[in-house]
Scaffold this active site. Structure first.
Site, PDB file in Angstrom:
ATOM      1  N   GLN B  40       0.813  -1.207   0.000  1.00  0.00           N
ATOM      2  CA  GLN B  40       0.000   0.000   0.000  1.00  0.00           C
ATOM      3  C   GLN B  40       0.856   1.271   0.000  1.00  0.00           C
ATOM      4  O   GLN B  40       2.051   1.220   0.231  1.00  0.00           O
ATOM      5  CB  GLN B  40      -0.936  -0.026   1.219  1.00  0.00           C
ATOM      6  CG  GLN B  40      -0.269  -0.453   2.513  1.00  0.00           C
ATOM      7  CD  GLN B  40      -1.241  -1.158   3.458  1.00  0.00           C
ATOM      8  OE1 GLN B  40      -2.443  -1.153   3.277  1.00  0.00           O
ATOM      9  NE2 GLN B  40      -0.706  -1.768   4.485  1.00  0.00           N
ATOM     10  N   GLU B  95      -0.495   0.379  13.176  1.00  0.00           N
ATOM     11  CA  GLU B  95      -0.294   1.758  13.610  1.00  0.00           C
ATOM     12  C   GLU B  95       0.223   1.829  15.041  1.00  0.00           C
ATOM     13  O   GLU B  95       0.904   2.776  15.417  1.00  0.00           O
ATOM     14  CB  GLU B  95      -1.651   2.472  13.479  1.00  0.00           C
ATOM     15  CG  GLU B  95      -1.662   3.896  13.938  1.00  0.00           C
ATOM     16  CD  GLU B  95      -3.082   4.429  13.976  1.00  0.00           C
ATOM     17  OE1 GLU B  95      -3.909   4.020  13.130  1.00  0.00           O
ATOM     18  OE2 GLU B  95      -3.380   5.252  14.864  1.00  0.00           O
ATOM     19  N   ASP B 146       0.306 -12.750   7.784  1.00  0.00           N
ATOM     20  CA  ASP B 146      -1.133 -12.741   7.563  1.00  0.00           C
ATOM     21  C   ASP B 146      -1.810 -13.219   8.853  1.00  0.00           C
ATOM     22  O   ASP B 146      -1.485 -14.295   9.368  1.00  0.00           O
ATOM     23  CB  ASP B 146      -1.441 -13.682   6.392  1.00  0.00           C
ATOM     24  CG  ASP B 146      -2.905 -14.060   6.337  1.00  0.00           C
ATOM     25  OD1 ASP B 146      -3.744 -13.259   6.797  1.00  0.00           O
ATOM     26  OD2 ASP B 146      -3.196 -15.155   5.837  1.00  0.00           O
ATOM     27  N   ALA B 147      -2.731 -12.423   9.370  1.00  0.00           N
ATOM     28  CA  ALA B 147      -3.312 -12.723  10.681  1.00  0.00           C
ATOM     29  C   ALA B 147      -4.037 -14.068  10.699  1.00  0.00           C
ATOM     30  O   ALA B 147      -4.057 -14.770  11.703  1.00  0.00           O
ATOM     31  CB  ALA B 147      -4.272 -11.597  11.086  1.00  0.00           C
ATOM     32  N   ASP B 164      -8.487  -5.344  13.967  1.00  0.00           N
ATOM     33  CA  ASP B 164      -8.219  -3.933  13.646  1.00  0.00           C
ATOM     34  C   ASP B 164      -7.789  -3.874  12.180  1.00  0.00           C
ATOM     35  O   ASP B 164      -6.665  -3.506  11.844  1.00  0.00           O
ATOM     36  CB  ASP B 164      -7.115  -3.423  14.575  1.00  0.00           C
ATOM     37  CG  ASP B 164      -6.912  -1.914  14.467  1.00  0.00           C
ATOM     38  OD1 ASP B 164      -7.763  -1.249  13.851  1.00  0.00           O
ATOM     39  OD2 ASP B 164      -5.897  -1.414  14.984  1.00  0.00           O
TER      40      ASP B 164
END
Lengths: 316, 316, 316, 316
Positions: B40, B95, B146-147, B164
């Site tokens: 991204q 974040e 990757d969660a 999140d």
């Protein structure tokens, strides 16, 4: 609905009000520097369409990719029409680009640049890499002062005097540097015999030329025998821009003579201006030519016209 | 015409398309940093109305002045409704603000944060000063993965699992982390007895709640016995935002009990959330309540709804 | 470069400055009508995200798709908390939507609507189809006058007085309709025993509630025994909005009682408000609640706070 | 903060993406008409800076206040350089302004206008009052067809053929009407002896002229003996625009001869073009001249260049 994954618009923009009802917006890469001086707010932006852009008081002053148009047009016609220009005085010009173009002329021995805003000059010195050499040139003398006061106090005369100032807005800081009496009593006496005065003259588009261009032209016409208005489209300004050159000696050179003088006198090659370009630039379109011919207003200490926006920063 | 000397508009703006036909623009002080990761585009902006703003792929993720609303709402209700939350797993959360809020809880012994985009995590570590302490906390284990894969491979269970992540957009990277089968087969088995799952759930405004909020709610309702949707207006998002908390144990605490637990368990004071605030946030307005009650769609591997825009960045 | 054939952005936009540094823009279908009255500029726009929008002096007054939130919140809590409201006085409200909601109450026998701007009233009568019936209702008496002068001159009393006016801006036209002395000397004497006053109270967001909401609340708290502030997010306003209800009689109804009264007294069904919604709306979040509790400023003839923008149109 | 009472910005705007990173916005008075045809979306806007503006597929086609520049430049140089132009064929031109300018020439006996989009033609007939007379002129024959097919099928020849089409975008609808083979095999055979072809040629600014202008010029140079490129700044386009005139007969007239022919042949007076203006317009600036001289690309059935945006609507 558009999928957020399939691309998105640029999100940061510089936006300028060209007129109250007209806006011009550039996508931004970054905001390089901002500062507030005693006289004005300055910003140096990195824009996507026009490269680095100097903005003063919310108005674009010059953009990296096309400032050469403005500065070549301001400087070279006057210096080339002069038989052999040795000494120059710039009113304003703190950005340094006008000096840079002048110093390309091999004939130059002395250049005085007089800007009122020391912090703008320092800002430009620091951030406009392309003009750094000019600021260090031994022929240049940088004065921080009101250009009118400075010219009034100086005894010496110049071959060319250049006005690189904000447009004449009534009540504005530069208005007094565009009046008939200023030209008559201050500028003309400081020109050598055969000397030439040239000034930026605001927007010169088919509609916008009546804002200040025609009136600057008409004011100079009251004071000098020979007056040549010319114009060029500057993309980042979203308009055609105007300049007026004036002298008591004839201002007539063929495109070929101009090209020859350029070749002999100017180091490096111009990107915008050559003989044919000047011939085209000084042949105004019918509508603008008629307006200028018929203009009756003269800038005096008591009158002025308003302009919305653009223009070099102020002086007094 | 407006005089350029009498003030001018702010010239630099961040502009976001909330929806195709709706834009939201903040005046900018500066563009602090921009970067492009494998997954991204990231930017950290300094905005006038909302302070520093983290933007991913042209969408605001969180703004300095009001991110506390989002993160207090995401973290504290679940941790407080749990009898004594010791271990937490965050899906996403790069974040760092979610971790920061969790680590304020004195009960926490272990926190796993699993984000797929290492560069976003590094970017936030470097530039979001307010979360630096969290990234250094010895209770936190940061995993770049990757969660879903991470949760599937882990043997240990958690008291609270927190989603999140970006909103569930069909074909988008996070969609698979919102499906019934994921909740049933991956999330629930990794919760301890009495464990609670909570996820951000997209826009929850009077019109926007049907984009994903109602469907996330309905999907969780298929999997857990007790499901509590709640919402709060986040000014920088120009919308009310939603979260859904779910468990097989009852999720009922009076405002007074919540206040008491906050007082005992959380270091420092919340700025947004207290008992009454949660009571108000979890009492949805008539229209939203009815939509949620009547929602029939369930996120499965084969279905999804589109949403335009907002949302935490993606995971998979 | 994007190909012009593969789609292009919407080109016509309505743009509003929510604050100096914050803009909110809606794609436009059309500009239905514009007019300039003695007091203000009016426009009726057809916007893509929010339907028809009434704009006064560059500020959105109400949008077709969500004006029901504002008007249900302004009208129903006060009318329902009253034991049996028969007579109502609206200060302002020229748009007609407030009257429309009031006239849904079967208890109403008399409704006085007093707006200063006849042309706005006529404009709304002509173009806001949804309120036409209200303007023709035999129970309604429409007065064109300054609401303060009108209330001072009237002898009769009302069960509910409603303030549907622009925000109290110092030096602004409506400021005098929010002062302690106005509430004490003009409004209260015109309320019947058990009467209720309610006013719109400006933005009530987590940051914006200090502009006028907290001060309107505190001013009313000086004058009335029971004062209930409440709020709701209105998407087209890009903010949470506030109202304050005040009386010398207790204002306490359970959500169930409210629902029961709605069922009995109101024709048709509310879209936004029911008992639980009001319970949530009148339970303010921690930050707002604390601000209101600690507010010390009172609007008097000599003081005021500035607010940028939003708000119903002006009255005096 | 700015006081809402002391004036507010214009709220409705038309916004165009000149390039991906460059926007141009006009304040709006109203949106007069919008329509979707089989080929394109049309809108007629009433803008504050440029009067009525015709927009097709999100791109400004012509604006009331300055369309005379585009249309005088497109029509008069070719018709005047012809010794006595009696018959004209317009490819495209559905707006009607090109026909209007042609019909001012007293020499004209026959004018064929061939546009593919009947609905655009009808829309312009209805709404562009200034061109109504042209549409009714008995010398004009209006054909709804693809201009290439029409020219191929016609037997008759014309004195002047005019291209008033969208720019040549690869894969775009008009590309085939700008290729070498089209000029050679279709256009040239339909010109009478001494005939002239002229086409709009896209943006011609100092940077933008390489988009299509230089390549259209170079393509025509392969096919015709005499080729004259020229340009003019059009304020509403925020750029200088280009046209190219081509013939196998010499295209040389002094400004004085041009002025004389205008006086004799054209009814009424031009607003933009006279002899000197054309002389200036056809003397390109150094940078543009060099680009054109050095251009090597030719539009063939297999190649094209992309352009972002502007341009007359499409044809095929």
């Amino acid at each position: 609905k558009i999928h957020p994954l399939t691309g998105y618009r640029k999100s940061c923009w510089y936006e300028e009000e060209i007129e109250e009802n007209l806006r011009w917006s550039f996508a931004l890469n970054s905001i390089l520097h901002t500062a507030a001086t005693q006289y004005q707010d300055i910003a140096l932006l990195d824009t996507k369409p026009f490269g680095k852009a100097l903005v003063i008081d919310g108005k674009l002053q010059s953009a990296e990719v096309d400032e050469f148009i403005y500065h070549e047009c301001l400087v070279h016609p006057a210096l080339l029409h002069h038989s052999y220009a040795k000494s120059i005085f710039i009113m304003g010009g703190g950005e340094g680009s006008t000096a840079r173009e002048i110093l390309r002329h091999k004939t130059i021995e002395k250049l005085v640049m007089c800007d009122i805003d020391e912090e703008v000059v320092e800002f430009c010195k620091s951030y406009l890499v392309v003009n750094r050499e000019a600021f260090c040139d031994s022929r240049m003398e940088l004065i921080i002062n009101d250009a009118r006061a400075e010219l009034e106090n100086r005894k010496e005369r110049y071959d060319v005097i250049i006005g690189d100032l904000a447009d004449p807005i009534e009540g504005g800081p530069c208005y007094k540097l565009y009046t008939k009496s200023f030209y008559e009593l201050t500028v003309k006496p400081r020109l050598n015999h055969g000397g030439i005065f040239v000034t930026q003259a605001g927007p010169a588009g088919i509609f916008s030329h009546t804002e200040v261009f025609s009136c600057i032209y008409n004011t100079l016409r009251q004071v000098f025998k020979y007056v040549v208005p010319y114009s060029a489209h500057i993309p980042s300004f979203a308009d055609t821009w105007g300049w007026v050159m004036a002298s008591d000696s004839p201002l007539e050179l063929s495109p070929e003579e101009l090209d020859l003088r350029m070749k002999h006198r100017i180091k490096g090659e111009n990107r915008y201006l050559d003989g044919k370009t000047f011939s085209s630039a000084s042949t105004l379109s019918k509508a603008v030519r008629n307006s200028l011919d018929n203009e009756t207003e003269v800038y005096t200490e008591g009158t002025a016209r308003f302009i919305y926006g653009h223009g070099k920063h102020c002086q007094e």
